[in-house]
Design an enzyme around this catalytic site. Structure first.
Site, PDB file in Angstrom:
ATOM      1  N   ASP A 105      -2.221   9.744 -42.346  1.00  0.00           N
ATOM      2  CA  ASP A 105      -3.352   9.775 -41.362  1.00  0.00           C
ATOM      3  C   ASP A 105      -3.064  10.839 -40.334  1.00  0.00           C
ATOM      4  O   ASP A 105      -2.118  11.357 -40.199  1.00  0.00           O
ATOM      5  CB  ASP A 105      -3.304   8.364 -40.469  1.00  0.00           C
ATOM      6  CG  ASP A 105      -4.601   8.236 -39.637  1.00  0.00           C
ATOM      7  OD1 ASP A 105      -5.572   8.957 -39.787  1.00  0.00           O
ATOM      8  OD2 ASP A 105      -4.524   7.457 -38.846  1.00  0.00           O
ATOM      9  N   ASN A 117      -5.025  14.016 -40.449  1.00  0.00           N
ATOM     10  CA  ASN A 117      -5.390  15.324 -40.797  1.00  0.00           C
ATOM     11  C   ASN A 117      -6.675  15.797 -39.665  1.00  0.00           C
ATOM     12  O   ASN A 117      -6.412  17.196 -39.353  1.00  0.00           O
ATOM     13  CB  ASN A 117      -6.016  15.398 -41.975  1.00  0.00           C
ATOM     14  CG  ASN A 117      -4.902  15.009 -43.331  1.00  0.00           C
ATOM     15  OD1 ASN A 117      -3.811  14.970 -42.773  1.00  0.00           O
ATOM     16  ND2 ASN A 117      -5.453  14.691 -44.350  1.00  0.00           N
ATOM     17  N   ARG A 155      -7.077  15.013 -36.514  1.00  0.00           N
ATOM     18  CA  ARG A 155      -6.726  15.266 -35.218  1.00  0.00           C
ATOM     19  C   ARG A 155      -5.725  16.697 -35.207  1.00  0.00           C
ATOM     20  O   ARG A 155      -5.767  17.400 -34.286  1.00  0.00           O
ATOM     21  CB  ARG A 155      -5.877  14.013 -34.589  1.00  0.00           C
ATOM     22  CG  ARG A 155      -6.923  13.219 -34.013  1.00  0.00           C
ATOM     23  CD  ARG A 155      -6.139  11.836 -34.003  1.00  0.00           C
ATOM     24  NE  ARG A 155      -5.989  11.247 -35.240  1.00  0.00           N
ATOM     25  CZ  ARG A 155      -5.081  10.187 -35.502  1.00  0.00           C
ATOM     26  NH1 ARG A 155      -4.305   9.553 -34.476  1.00  0.00           N
ATOM     27  NH2 ARG A 155      -5.318   9.477 -36.456  1.00  0.00           N
ATOM     28  N   TRP A 156      -5.003  16.727 -36.269  1.00  0.00           N
ATOM     29  CA  TRP A 156      -4.048  17.880 -36.462  1.00  0.00           C
ATOM     30  C   TRP A 156      -4.957  19.380 -36.349  1.00  0.00           C
ATOM     31  O   TRP A 156      -4.595  20.247 -35.639  1.00  0.00           O
ATOM     32  CB  TRP A 156      -3.386  17.792 -37.755  1.00  0.00           C
ATOM     33  CG  TRP A 156      -2.433  19.066 -38.090  1.00  0.00           C
ATOM     34  CD1 TRP A 156      -1.262  19.352 -37.918  1.00  0.00           C
ATOM     35  CD2 TRP A 156      -2.673  20.131 -38.915  1.00  0.00           C
ATOM     36  NE1 TRP A 156      -0.668  20.480 -38.121  1.00  0.00           N
ATOM     37  CE2 TRP A 156      -1.598  20.922 -38.693  1.00  0.00           C
ATOM     38  CE3 TRP A 156      -3.898  20.738 -39.188  1.00  0.00           C
ATOM     39  CZ2 TRP A 156      -1.402  22.311 -39.131  1.00  0.00           C
ATOM     40  CZ3 TRP A 156      -3.943  22.136 -39.596  1.00  0.00           C
ATOM     41  CH2 TRP A 156      -2.452  22.795 -39.879  1.00  0.00           C
ATOM     42  N   ASN A 190     -14.100   6.346 -46.442  1.00  0.00           N
ATOM     43  CA  ASN A 190     -14.218   7.652 -46.358  1.00  0.00           C
ATOM     44  C   ASN A 190     -15.552   7.984 -46.910  1.00  0.00           C
ATOM     45  O   ASN A 190     -15.900   9.434 -46.640  1.00  0.00           O
ATOM     46  CB  ASN A 190     -13.105   8.377 -46.872  1.00  0.00           C
ATOM     47  CG  ASN A 190     -11.855   8.329 -46.104  1.00  0.00           C
ATOM     48  OD1 ASN A 190     -10.731   8.328 -46.906  1.00  0.00           O
ATOM     49  ND2 ASN A 190     -12.020   7.917 -44.908  1.00  0.00           N
ATOM     50  N   ARG A 201      -2.110   0.255 -37.755  1.00  0.00           N
ATOM     51  CA  ARG A 201      -3.414  -0.439 -38.588  1.00  0.00           C
ATOM     52  C   ARG A 201      -2.997  -0.219 -40.138  1.00  0.00           C
ATOM     53  O   ARG A 201      -2.480   0.837 -40.497  1.00  0.00           O
ATOM     54  CB  ARG A 201      -4.629   0.432 -38.318  1.00  0.00           C
ATOM     55  CG  ARG A 201      -5.294  -0.074 -37.317  1.00  0.00           C
ATOM     56  CD  ARG A 201      -6.865   0.189 -37.119  1.00  0.00           C
ATOM     57  NE  ARG A 201      -6.783   1.990 -37.362  1.00  0.00           N
ATOM     58  CZ  ARG A 201      -7.055   2.565 -36.272  1.00  0.00           C
ATOM     59  NH1 ARG A 201      -6.741   2.045 -35.180  1.00  0.00           N
ATOM     60  NH2 ARG A 201      -7.073   3.849 -36.372  1.00  0.00           N
TER      61      ARG A 201
HETATM   62  C1  FPP Z   1      -6.701  11.008 -43.201  1.00  0.00           C
HETATM   63  O1  FPP Z   1      -7.018  11.785 -41.870  1.00  0.00           O
HETATM   64  C2  FPP Z   1      -6.503  11.719 -44.481  1.00  0.00           C
HETATM   65  C3  FPP Z   1      -7.524  11.454 -45.128  1.00  0.00           C
HETATM   66  C4  FPP Z   1      -8.905  10.831 -45.034  1.00  0.00           C
HETATM   67  C5  FPP Z   1      -7.287  12.217 -46.623  1.00  0.00           C
HETATM   68  C6  FPP Z   1      -6.125  12.457 -47.167  1.00  0.00           C
HETATM   69  C7  FPP Z   1      -6.171  13.729 -47.937  1.00  0.00           C
HETATM   70  C8  FPP Z   1      -5.094  14.818 -48.142  1.00  0.00           C
HETATM   71  C9  FPP Z   1      -3.935  14.664 -47.442  1.00  0.00           C
HETATM   72  C10 FPP Z   1      -5.300  15.891 -48.834  1.00  0.00           C
HETATM   73  C11 FPP Z   1      -5.674  16.013 -50.380  1.00  0.00           C
HETATM   74  C12 FPP Z   1      -4.718  14.662 -51.273  1.00  0.00           C
HETATM   75  C13 FPP Z   1      -4.251  14.935 -52.306  1.00  0.00           C
HETATM   76  C14 FPP Z   1      -3.370  13.775 -52.898  1.00  0.00           C
HETATM   77  C15 FPP Z   1      -3.932  16.252 -52.691  1.00  0.00           C
HETATM   78  P1  FPP Z   1      -8.104  11.644 -41.095  1.00  0.00           P
HETATM   79  O2  FPP Z   1      -8.850  12.719 -41.544  1.00  0.00           O
HETATM   80  O3  FPP Z   1      -8.659  10.261 -40.934  1.00  0.00           O
HETATM   81  O4  FPP Z   1      -7.637  12.084 -39.692  1.00  0.00           O
HETATM   82  P2  FPP Z   1      -7.964  11.574 -38.026  1.00  0.00           P
HETATM   83  O5  FPP Z   1      -7.649  10.224 -38.333  1.00  0.00           O
HETATM   84  O6  FPP Z   1      -7.064  12.272 -37.206  1.00  0.00           O
HETATM   85  O7  FPP Z   1      -9.378  11.959 -38.244  1.00  0.00           O
END
Ligand code: FPP
Length: 229
Positions: free
Chosen positions: A9, A11, A13-14, A57, A183
């Site tokens: 989790d 990505n 926000r990063w 998603n 969560r």
């Molecule tokens: C959650 O962050 C992450 C995801 C919905 C996707 C995870 C996918 C990857 C790490 C890349 C591809 C995967 C592989 C196996 C190569 P978020 O977008 O919900 O973050 P946020 O909560 O900060 O908005």
């Protein structure tokens, strides 16, 4: 330690913190995936399950879904020869029929190609939702009962588990979630009944091998009693 499951989790926000598009966060997150796979090999972990795309998603903007699928396909194209050489098996769980044909075909081909590998299994949860998984299991058990193959008394925890996507996979010992959120988000609800949970504050793209090792150390310091004294 047989099985580690991770909710990757943070990505988005990063990326936001850096003024970048969300897709950049996912791209950086794919690097962390490579990192944890390396670390798992070193720790002799047999199963690594990554929550890469949830049923929920699908409600994200089209462009973000496309970016995620492209990243996944690129990961599969680039990494899989190497994984095969390292004797890693790939298994995908989730409602895979909802994925784009190009993603599904790659997954099918690689799963078939690596099915006899036995050093580690990388389980990708894609279009995955635990409630959907449990509902599908209940449906297939009901069908078996209606057709007379089983009777209601045959329905045990073990039988139920055999109808889940994870039928041949041991339950996770350790569940890690990054970004500090407390969560479960519809992930492996049945399978994590007795898993130890470690919440890591870092956003997923900042997660490195050392963070995985630290989470495993934390796990080892816990006293697992499975409800007994
Ligand atoms: C959650 O962050 C992450 C995801 C919905 C996707 C995870 C996918 C990857 C790490 C890349 C591809 C995967 C592989 C196996 C190569 P978020 O977008 O919900 O973050 P946020 O909560 O900060 O908005």
């Amino acid at each position: 330690m047989q099985h580690i499951a991770i909710i990757m989790d943070g990505n988005g926000r990063w990326a936001k913190e850096r003024g970048l598009p969300r897709a950049e966060g996912h791209r950086a997150g794919a690097e962390s995936v490579r990192e944890v796979m390396e670390a798992c090999k070193g720790l002799d972990v047999k199963y690594l399950t990554l929550y890469a795309f949830s049923s929920e998603n699908w409600n994200r903007p089209e462009a973000e879904i496309e970016a995620l699928m492209t990243l996944l396909e690129r990961f599969l194209d680039e990494k899989m020869e190497e994984l095969d050489k390292q004797n890693v098996r790939l298994q995908a769980i989730g409602q895979l029929d909802r994925l784009p044909a190009s993603t599904r075909e790659r997954l099918e081909r690689i799963q078939e190609h690596t099915k006899d590998n036995d050093s580690m299994t990388l389980v990708l949860a894609l279009s995955y939702g635990a409630r959907e998984e449990i509902t599908a299991a209940a449906r297939s058990i009901a069908e078996a009962a209606v057709s007379g193959k089983i009777s209601p008394e045959d329905i045990t925890c073990d039988l139920f588990a055999k109808h889940l996507y994870t039928a041949d996979i041991p339950d996770p010992d350790l569940l890690i979630r990054t970004s500090g959120e407390m969560r479960i988000s519809n992930f492996l609800l049945w399978q994590i009944s007795y898993s130890e949970i470690v919440i890591v504050k870092k956003m997923w793209p900042d997660f490195r091998q050392g963070d995985l090792i630290a989470a495993v150390e934390e796990y080892k310091s816990r006293d697992r009693r499975f409800g007994a004294l």
